[in-house]
Design a protein around this motif. Structure first.
Motif, short mmCIF file in Angstrom:
data_model
loop_
_atom_site.label_atom_id
_atom_site.label_comp_id
_atom_site.label_asym_id
_atom_site.label_seq_id
_atom_site.Cartn_x
_atom_site.Cartn_y
_atom_site.Cartn_z
N MET A 175 0.47 4.01 1.96
CA MET A 175 1.15 4.58 3.11
C MET A 175 2.55 3.87 4.14
O MET A 175 3.51 3.93 4.21
N ASP A 231 -4.26 8.77 5.49
CA ASP A 231 -3.84 7.38 4.40
C ASP A 231 -5.41 7.18 3.11
O ASP A 231 -6.31 6.69 3.45
N THR A 232 -4.82 7.19 1.83
CA THR A 232 -5.71 7.18 1.25
C THR A 232 -5.67 6.17 -0.09
O THR A 232 -4.14 6.60 -0.74
N GLY A 233 -5.83 5.45 -0.93
CA GLY A 233 -5.73 4.61 -1.87
C GLY A 233 -6.92 3.49 -3.29
O GLY A 233 -7.37 3.62 -2.60
N ASN A 291 -10.25 4.20 -0.92
CA ASN A 291 -10.73 3.57 0.31
C ASN A 291 -10.04 5.38 0.55
O ASN A 291 -8.61 5.21 0.70
N MET A 317 -0.89 2.24 -5.79
CA MET A 317 -1.67 2.51 -6.39
C MET A 317 -1.55 4.08 -5.85
O MET A 317 -0.23 4.85 -5.27
N ALA A 333 1.21 -0.89 -0.30
CA ALA A 333 0.23 0.32 0.49
C ALA A 333 1.01 1.19 0.42
O ALA A 333 2.08 1.54 -0.05
N TRP A 367 -9.18 -0.27 8.23
CA TRP A 367 -8.80 -1.26 7.35
C TRP A 367 -7.42 -1.16 8.43
O TRP A 367 -6.73 -0.52 9.10
N VAL A 386 -8.22 6.26 4.46
CA VAL A 386 -9.31 5.66 5.85
C VAL A 386 -8.26 6.89 6.46
O VAL A 386 -7.69 7.56 6.79
N ARG A 403 0.56 -7.18 -4.25
CA ARG A 403 -0.42 -8.02 -3.71
C ARG A 403 -0.14 -9.84 -3.88
O ARG A 403 -1.09 -9.69 -5.06
#
Ligand code: SER
Length: 882
Positions: A42, A223-225, A200, A91, A40, A160, A202, A68
Motif C-alpha cells: 500500500m 488494502d490487502t497483502g 491480511n 507482497m 507493504a 493494521w 485491511v 523489513r
C-alpha cells in the motif's frame, strides 16, 4: 506451480476483476520521509487512500518489492533462523480506493485461494478484529466458514497501521491450519507453527496523524497483502519459504562455493542450514536494494544494506567460503527474477560490482578488527569478560560481526559483556531515531519560525520575470527581528513577493539588488530556511532599509542566465549518462552555479576511454537540436506515471513541477531553466572523478564559460607551440622529440662528468700529502653538487687506494663538506668524526658513516677554515694512533 506463475496468476485474476495491474514501486519510498523502506504494497498508494492524490482507476493490484529489517518477526539477526521470515519479500495485494469494501474484498480473497489456487477450504481459518461483527457475519454467512473457525482477536493482531502515522484500520486474516487433525486450538496454537497467516485484508478507514488522532479516510478502502513466498510454500507443499523455487535455487547456487551441503531431509535448525538460508534471503535484499539506488554506507538505508551484506558474508565464512562470492550470487538472483523485474537485468554488472567492493571492504574490516579484538581479549583476561562498550565500538565502527567476536572470545575462555553491548547499541539507536527526522528539515531558528507564524509563504515570480515591485514584510538582523537596517548593516529581508530564486535542488540562490527611493540593498544570496519563505541575505549599501518600504527587487540577470544554462545542461547530462552508462545511474547530488555545474551520480567505475567523449557529444547533440524546455505543474503521481525522474530522498509536495526537455529528459525540478536547449551553446566536461565508493562526479561548463575554457586551452597550446616553435597541433610530436633528445643529453653529460672527474682526480692526486705514512688530501674544489662531490670522492678513493680525502665546495651560497676514508683505514679514522668540528665551523650539523660523510652549513665564507680544522683533526688522530 512455479513462483513466477503464482505471481502472474494473482495479477491476472485481479485484472479479470477490473483491477489495474500496477508495477512495483522502488524499495526506497519516493517522497515519503516517514519510511526507511517500502514495507507493504500500500505504500505507493498512501496518498490515494488519504485523498491527496487522484488516479484514473479505483481498483489496483500489484506484486510489490518490500523490505523489513525490524518488527515482530523481521529482526535482521533472526532472519534465516526461521522458516518464513525475510528481509526482502514480495507482497501480493489488491486495493480499492473508495470502491468496493469488506464484502467484495473477502469474497475476492477467498475465491482466489480456494477456486484459483485450490487451497482446501476446510483447512482455512479466519480471524477478525474483536469488534468487527460485520466481518464476522460476512465470513460466516456469505462465505460459509463455520463459526468455530472464525477467531476474534484484539488490536495487537487484527488492527493494521502503516506506521506511527498514515492510513490504518481493522483487519481480517486468512490462516492456514497446518495440522488440521489436531484438537481444537488453544490460544498458544495461534502463536505456534500450527496456524499460518496467509493473507491480511485491511479495511482501511482511518488515517493517524502526528498527534496520534485517528481521522476518517475520505472513503472506506481496501488494502490487502499476502507474502508471495508463503503462498508459494503452501502451493508447492514445502514447509519453509526457503524451500520454494523462489529461494531454493539460491541455496543450491551457494553450495557451489563450499563443501557443505543443504540437506532437505536433515535438521532444519542445523547451523549449516541456517547459514545457507541467511545467504539466500540476504542476496535478494542486496540485489534489489542496489538496483534501487542504495549504496553501502554507515548511515540510514546504506547502513542497513551494509549490515545485510556483512551478515551474509559472515555466514559465508561459517560455511567455509573465505573469498567473495555474494557478487556471483546476486547474478543468480537476477537470473531468477529478471522476467518480472527487468531493472535487475539492466543493472547486473553494477549490482555485482557494488557487492564485490563491499565484500572486499568486509575482508578489510576483519583484517582491521581482529588485532583490536586480540587487544580486547588480552585486556579482558583478568576479569574473564570483554568490555561491552569497546565491543560495540568494534562492531559499529569496524563492522566486526558480534558472533565472530563471541566465537573467538569463547575459544580464549572469555565471555562477552552483552549487557554493556546492548546498552551501547540502544544508545546508538536512540541517537539514530532522534536524527531520523526525514529529509531536508534543518534546524529552523526561532526568528525564522516567527516569520512563518506571521506571514504566508512568499509569492515567487522568478520563473517568469527577473524584477518586480515588492514590499518589505520583515527584517532579521543577527537572528533577531528588526524594524530597520542602516547603511553597512547585514540583514535578511522578507518580501511579499520576489523574483529571487532561493537555493534549492543544487541551484544556487540568486544575487541582485533591492532598490527603494533612497535605499539600495545588495542581495548576496537568497535562501529558504523553511519551504516557501525566501530570505534575501545581504548588506545595505546606501540609505536605511525599513519594514513596510516599497522596493524594486532586481535579480542579477547575467548571473541568473548563466546559472540557468547550467541547470538545463545538468538535466541533459543526467539523461546522457543514463543512456550511455545504464539505468542504474541516479543523481546523488548536484551543484548548479553560474560558472559551472557539478553532478554526482551512482556508477561504479571511472569512465572508460571514449565514454566521456560520447557523453559530451550526446549532450551537445541535444543542445544543437534546440529542443523546447517546458515546465508543468502536476500531481506527484501523474509525474511518476509520465516517467518523470524523481530523486531518492527528496521531499516532494503533492503538486510537483516537471521540467521536460522535449524528447530528451523529464525530471521533477523546481529550478529555473532556459527556453530551449540551444541557448546552452556548448557543453564541455572539465573534470571527471570519484567522490565515494560507487559515486562519481562530473564537473562541466556551458555557454560563455565553455567557450572560455576551450579558448584558454587553445591559447595554452598556442603558447606551447610558440615556445617549441611548432604549430599547435604539432606540439605533441615536438615534445616527444625534445624528451628523447633530453634523455640523450643527460646520458652524454653523465659520461662527460665521469671523464672530468677522472681528470680532476689526477690534479688532486698531485696534492696528496703523506702524513706519517697516511696519505691525506684536504682540498677545495669547484664541483658544487653534493652528488657530484660524492662521485669525486669515490673516484678518488679508487685512485688513492689507501688514504683520507676531505673536499670542500660552495653550493648555492652554502658550504658543503665531504669526507672519505678508504676501507683499510676505517678502524683508525671515521669520516663522520673528521667532519664534526668543521661542520660546526660552517654553522651546520651532521655526521656520517666511518667511510663517508657529507654535511653542509650556511657560513660559506668559513669554508677554508673548516677544511683546516678537518686537517687538524686528521693530524691529531694520526698522532694518537701511531
Ligand atoms: N498493509 C497490510 C500489510 O502489510 C496489508 O497489505 O499486512
Amino acid at each position: 506451480m512455479t513462483g513466477n506463475e503464482i505471481r502472474q496468476k494473482f495479477l491476472d485474476y485481479f485484472e479479470r476483476h477490473d483491477h489495474q495491474v500496477v508495477r512495483s514501486s522502488s524499495l526506497v519510498p519516493v517522497g515519503d520521509p516517514t519510511l526507511l523502506f517500502t514495507n507493504a504494497g500500500m505504500v505507493q498508494f498512501k496518498g490515494v487512500f488519504t485523498g491527496t492524490e487522484q488516479r484514473d482507476y479505483r481498483r489496483a493490484a500489484s506484486s510489490q518489492k518490500c523490505l523489513r529489517v525490524s518488527g515482530k518477526h523481521n529482526d535482521l539477526e533472526r532472519v534465516g533462523f526461521t522458516a518464513r521470515h525475510h528481509t526482502f519479500f514480495e507482497m501480493l495485494g489488491n486495493f480499492s480506493f473508495g470502491d468496493y469494501f469488506k464484502e467484495e474484498a473477502i469474497e475476492l480473497g477467498w475465491r482466489f485461494l480456494v477456486d484459483e489456487m485450490g487451497v482446501p477450504a476446510q483447512d482455512l481459518w479466519v480471524s477478525v478484529f474483536e469488534k468487527d461483527d460485520e466481518a464476522f457475519r460476512l465470513w460466516s454467512e456469505k462465505i460459509g466458514v463455520p463459526e468455530g473457525r472464525i477467531l476474534r482477536r484484539g488490536e495487537k493482531d487484527n488492527y493494521w497501521s502503516m506506521g506511527e502515522t498514515g492510513p490504518c484500520g481493522p483487519c481480517s486474516e486468512i490462516l492456514l491450519d497446518q495440522h488440521p487433525s489436531s484438537s481444537p486450538p488453544f490460544e498458544e496454537d495461534l502463536e505456534s507453527d500450527r496456524f499460518l497467516e496467509v493473507w491480511n485484508l485491511v479495511f482501511m478507514q482511518f488515517v493517524r496523524s502526528e498527534d496520534g488522532k485517528r481521522n476518517p479516510l475520505p472513503k472506506p478502502s481496501i488494502d490487502t497483502g499476502m507474502g508471495l513466498e508463503r503462498l508459494c510454500a503452501i502451493l508447492q507443499g514445502v514447509t519453509s519459504n526457503f524451500h520454494t523455487d523462489l529461494l531454493f535455487p539460491l541455496i543450491r547456487f551457494t553450495e557451489g562455493f563450499t563443501e557443505k551441503r543443504y540437506d532437505l531431509k536433515g535438521d532444519f535448525y542445523d547451523r549449516t542450514h541456517m547459514s545457507f538460508r541467511v545467504i539466500a534471503d540476504h542476496v535478494r535484499a542486496i540485489a534489489f536494494l542496489v538496483v534501487d539506488g542504495v549504496l553501502p554506507s554507515n548511515e540510514g538505508r546504506g547502513y542497513v544494506l551494509r549490515r545485510i551484506l556483512r551478515r551474509a558474508a559472515r555466514h559465508g565464512r561459517l560455511l567455509g567460503i573465505d573469498n567473495p562470492f555474494l557478487y556471483r550470487a546476486v547474478e543468480e538472483v537476477t537470473n531468477l527474477m529478471k522476467h518480472f523485474y527487468p531493472e535487475l537485468r539492466d543493472a547486473l554488472t553494477y549490482i555485482s560490482r557494488v557487492t564485490l567492493a563491499e565484500e572486499e571492504r568486509f575482508v578489510h574490516a576483519l583484517d582491521q578488527g581482529l588485532p583490536i579484538l586480540s587487544d580486547l581479549i588480552a585486556g579482558g583476561k583478568e576479569k574473564g569478560i570483554i568490555d561491552g562498550k569497546a565491543l560495540f565500538k568494534l562492531y559499529d565502527t569496524h563492522g566486526f560481526p558480534l558472533d565472530l567476536a563471541e566465537d573467538t572470545a569463547t575459544e580464549e575462555g572469555l565471555s562477552l559483556d552483552l549487557g554493556g553491548f546492548n546498552e551501547a547499541m540502544e544508545e546508538q539507536r536512540a541517537r539514530a531515531r532522534a536524527s531520523w527526522k526525514g529529509f531536508g528539515e534543518g534546524v529552523v531558528s526561532p526568528a525564522h519560525q516567527a516569520l512563518k507564524k506571521a506571514f504566508s509563504p512568499v509569492h515567487f515570480v522568478g520563473y517568469e520575470k527577473l524584477s518586480c515591485q515588492a514590499k518589505i514584510l520583515a527584517l532579521v538582523k543577527g537572528e533577531k527581528p528588526a524594524k530597520e537596517a542602516a547603511q553597512g548593516e547585514e540583514v535578511e529581508v522578507l518580501l511579499d513577493q520576489t523574483p529571487f530564486y532561493a537555493e534549492a535542488g543544487g541551484q544556487v540562490g540568486d544575487q541582485g539588488v533591492l532598490e527603494g527611493e533612497e535605499v539600495r540593498f545588495l542581495v548576496e544570496d537568497c535562501q529558504a530556511p523553511m519551504p516557501g519563505y525566501r530570505l534575501h541575505r545581504g548588506r545595505v549599501e546606501q540609505g536605511t532599509l525599513r519594514v513596510e518600504d516599497e522596493v524594486e527587487a532586481r535579480v542579477d540577470q547575467e548571473r541568473r542566465e548563466r546559472t540557468v544554462l547550467n541547470h538545463t545542461a545538468t538535466h541533459l547530462l543526467h539523461a546522457a549518462l543514463r543512456e550511455i552508462l545504464g539505468d542504474h545511474v541516479k543523481q546523488a547530488g548536484s551543484l548548479v552555479a553560474p560558472d559551472r555545474l557539478r553532478f554526482d551520480y551512482s556508477h561504479f567505475s571511472s569512465l572508460k576511454s571514449g565514454e566521456q567523449q560520447r557523453i559530451e557529444e550526446r549532450v551537445n547533440e541535444h543542445v544543437r537540436q534546440d529542443a523546447p524546455v517546458t515546465c508543468k505543474q502536476m500531481t506527484l503521481e501523474e509525474a511518476l506515471a509520465e516517467g518523470a525522474m524523481a530523486l531518492f530522498g527528496e521531499k516532494y509536495e503533492e503538486r510537483v513541477r516537471v521540467v521536460s526537455v522535449e524528447g530528451v529528459s523529464k525530471e521533477l525540478c523546481g529550478g529555473t531553466h532556459t527556453k530551449t536547449s540551444g541557448k546552452i551553446g556548448l557543453f564541455k566536461i572539465v573534470h571527471e572523478g570519484s567522490v565515494a565508493a560507487g559515486v562519481r562526479r562530473i564537473e562541466a561548463v556551458t555557454g560563455y564559460e565553455a567557450l572560455a575554457h576551450v579558448q584558454k586551452g587553445e591559447s595554452e597550446l598556442g603558447r606551447i607551440g610558440d615556445l617549441l616553435k611548432a604549430r599547435p597541433l604539432e606540439a605533441a610530436e615536438k615534445v616527444e622529440k625534445l624528451t628523447a633528445e633530453r634523455r640523450e643529453l643527460k646520458q652524454e653529460i653523465q659520461k662527460l662528468r665521469q671523464r672530468l672527474d677522472l681528470g680532476l682526480t689526477e690534479d688532486l692526486l698531485a696534492k696528496v700529502k703523506d702524513l706519517d705514512g697516511v696519505r691525506v688530501l684536504v682540498a677545495r674544489v669547484d664541483e658544487s653538487d653534493p652528488k657530484g662531490m660524492r662521485g669525486l670522492i669515490d673516484a678518488f678513493k679508487v685512485k688513492i687506494r689507501s688514504g683520507i680525502v676531505v673536499l670542500g665546495a660552495i653550493d648555492k651560497e652554502k658550504a658543503i663538506l665531504s669526507a672519505g676514508v678508504t676501507k683499510d683505514l676505517a678502524g683508525r679514522f671515521h669520516a663522520g668524526e673528521i667532519l664534526k668540528a668543521s661542520v660546526a665551523v660552517v654553522g651546520g650539523t651532521g655526521g656520517g658513516r666511518p667511510d663517508f660523510a657529507q654535511a653542509g652549513g650556511k657560513k660559506a665564507s668559513r669554508l677554508d677554515e673548516a677544511l683546516d680544522k678537518a686537517l687538524e683533526v686528521i693530524q691529531h688522530t694520526i698522532q694518537q694512533t701511531s
